[in-house]
Design a protein around this motif. Structure first.
Motif, PDB file in Angstrom:
ATOM      1  N   THR A 159      41.455  19.370  33.041  1.00  0.00           N
ATOM      2  CA  THR A 159      41.865  20.128  34.225  1.00  0.00           C
ATOM      3  C   THR A 159      42.461  21.476  33.831  1.00  0.00           C
ATOM      4  O   THR A 159      42.133  22.503  34.435  1.00  0.00           O
ATOM      5  CB  THR A 159      42.887  19.318  35.053  1.00  0.00           C
ATOM      6  N   LYS A 191      39.714  23.929  32.753  1.00  0.00           N
ATOM      7  CA  LYS A 191      38.970  24.448  33.908  1.00  0.00           C
ATOM      8  C   LYS A 191      39.790  25.459  34.705  1.00  0.00           C
ATOM      9  O   LYS A 191      39.311  26.535  35.053  1.00  0.00           O
ATOM     10  CB  LYS A 191      38.539  23.297  34.821  1.00  0.00           C
ATOM     11  N   LYS A 192      41.041  25.088  34.996  1.00  0.00           N
ATOM     12  CA  LYS A 192      41.884  25.986  35.796  1.00  0.00           C
ATOM     13  C   LYS A 192      42.223  27.255  35.030  1.00  0.00           C
ATOM     14  O   LYS A 192      42.286  28.335  35.617  1.00  0.00           O
ATOM     15  CB  LYS A 192      43.149  25.268  36.265  1.00  0.00           C
ATOM     16  N   ASN A 193      42.445  27.145  33.726  1.00  0.00           N
ATOM     17  CA  ASN A 193      42.739  28.329  32.926  1.00  0.00           C
ATOM     18  C   ASN A 193      41.549  29.292  32.960  1.00  0.00           C
ATOM     19  O   ASN A 193      41.717  30.502  33.045  1.00  0.00           O
ATOM     20  CB  ASN A 193      43.083  27.945  31.488  1.00  0.00           C
ATOM     21  N   HIS A 194      40.362  28.736  32.946  1.00  0.00           N
ATOM     22  CA  HIS A 194      39.156  29.568  33.050  1.00  0.00           C
ATOM     23  C   HIS A 194      39.099  30.257  34.411  1.00  0.00           C
ATOM     24  O   HIS A 194      38.883  31.463  34.509  1.00  0.00           O
ATOM     25  CB  HIS A 194      37.910  28.712  32.829  1.00  0.00           C
ATOM     26  N   ASP A 195      39.316  29.486  35.474  1.00  0.00           N
ATOM     27  CA  ASP A 195      39.222  30.029  36.832  1.00  0.00           C
ATOM     28  C   ASP A 195      40.328  31.026  37.162  1.00  0.00           C
ATOM     29  O   ASP A 195      40.099  32.003  37.868  1.00  0.00           O
ATOM     30  CB  ASP A 195      39.251  28.898  37.866  1.00  0.00           C
ATOM     31  N   TYR A 196      41.533  30.760  36.668  1.00  0.00           N
ATOM     32  CA  TYR A 196      42.671  31.620  36.987  1.00  0.00           C
ATOM     33  C   TYR A 196      42.887  32.734  35.963  1.00  0.00           C
ATOM     34  O   TYR A 196      43.780  33.568  36.137  1.00  0.00           O
ATOM     35  CB  TYR A 196      43.969  30.790  37.105  1.00  0.00           C
ATOM     36  N   GLY A 197      42.092  32.757  34.899  1.00  0.00           N
ATOM     37  CA  GLY A 197      42.194  33.846  33.928  1.00  0.00           C
ATOM     38  C   GLY A 197      43.512  33.880  33.179  1.00  0.00           C
ATOM     39  O   GLY A 197      44.094  34.943  32.991  1.00  0.00           O
ATOM     40  N   ASP A 198      43.992  32.722  32.752  1.00  0.00           N
ATOM     41  CA  ASP A 198      45.226  32.649  31.962  1.00  0.00           C
ATOM     42  C   ASP A 198      46.431  33.191  32.734  1.00  0.00           C
ATOM     43  O   ASP A 198      47.353  33.773  32.159  1.00  0.00           O
ATOM     44  CB  ASP A 198      45.054  33.385  30.633  1.00  0.00           C
ATOM     45  N   SER A 199      46.428  32.995  34.048  1.00  0.00           N
ATOM     46  CA  SER A 199      47.496  33.553  34.881  1.00  0.00           C
ATOM     47  C   SER A 199      48.868  32.962  34.561  1.00  0.00           C
ATOM     48  O   SER A 199      49.878  33.646  34.696  1.00  0.00           O
ATOM     49  CB  SER A 199      47.176  33.353  36.367  1.00  0.00           C
TER      50      SER A 199
END
Length: 161
Positions: A86, A89-97
């Motif tokens: 998870t 995937k989220k790090n990819h989608d959020y761009g390391d936000s």
């Protein structure tokens, strides 16, 4: 070092912490595995307050959350792997936000963690959610991952100094 590499260091620490059946007999973990959810949320809320007061007990809180989610030592590693997937995937989608925000506002994680704890309390009290795809388990996974990401960010900060 990237946030996902540091996250893996945290994950490995939690895996070591709960790698043996003996550690699962610790009073906190036994409490979490045997008590009703409202009592578990209260215990997690106590741990959150210590983090919000600046004490660095995040690894213990993460371990407790994963213990709740796993319910047994045999299920622990698969739970951690689900969490790791998870985060990737989220790090990819959020761009390391998460890490970018951490650099700008080091205590921003407290807001995210607080929101998840309040959501967890609300879900346990009301028993139903208006947003159907965010269950108690999803909220607990998010909470554990936020704590782990904060610990990973702190590891990265130390490495950069």
């Amino acid at each position: 070092m990237k946030i996902l590499e540091a996250y893996c260091i945290v994950k490995d620490g939690i895996l070591r912490d709960l790698a043996t059946e003996e550690n699962w007999k610790h009073e906190d973990y036994e409490f979490l595995r045997t008590q009703p959810l409202n009592k578990v949320v209260y215990k997690l809320n106590e741990s959150l307050h210590s983090i919000l007061q600046g004490r660095n007990e995040g690894l213990h809180l993460c371990s407790m959350l994963v213990c709740c989610l796993s319910q047994s030592p045999q299920r622990f590693v698969p739970t951690m792997e689900d969490m790791h997937r998870t985060v990737i995937k989220k790090n990819h989608d959020y761009g390391d936000s998460f890490y970018k925000l951490h650099k700008l506002m080091p205590f921003a994680y407290k807001v995210r963690v607080f929101d998840k704890v309040v959501r967890l309390q609300t879900l346990t009290e009301k028993k139903t959610a208006s947003v159907e795809d965010e269950s108690i388990i999803d909220t607990m996974l998010d909470l554990a991952n936020y704590c782990m990401l904060e610990l990973a960010a702190r590891i990265m900060d130390r490495k950069e100094k």
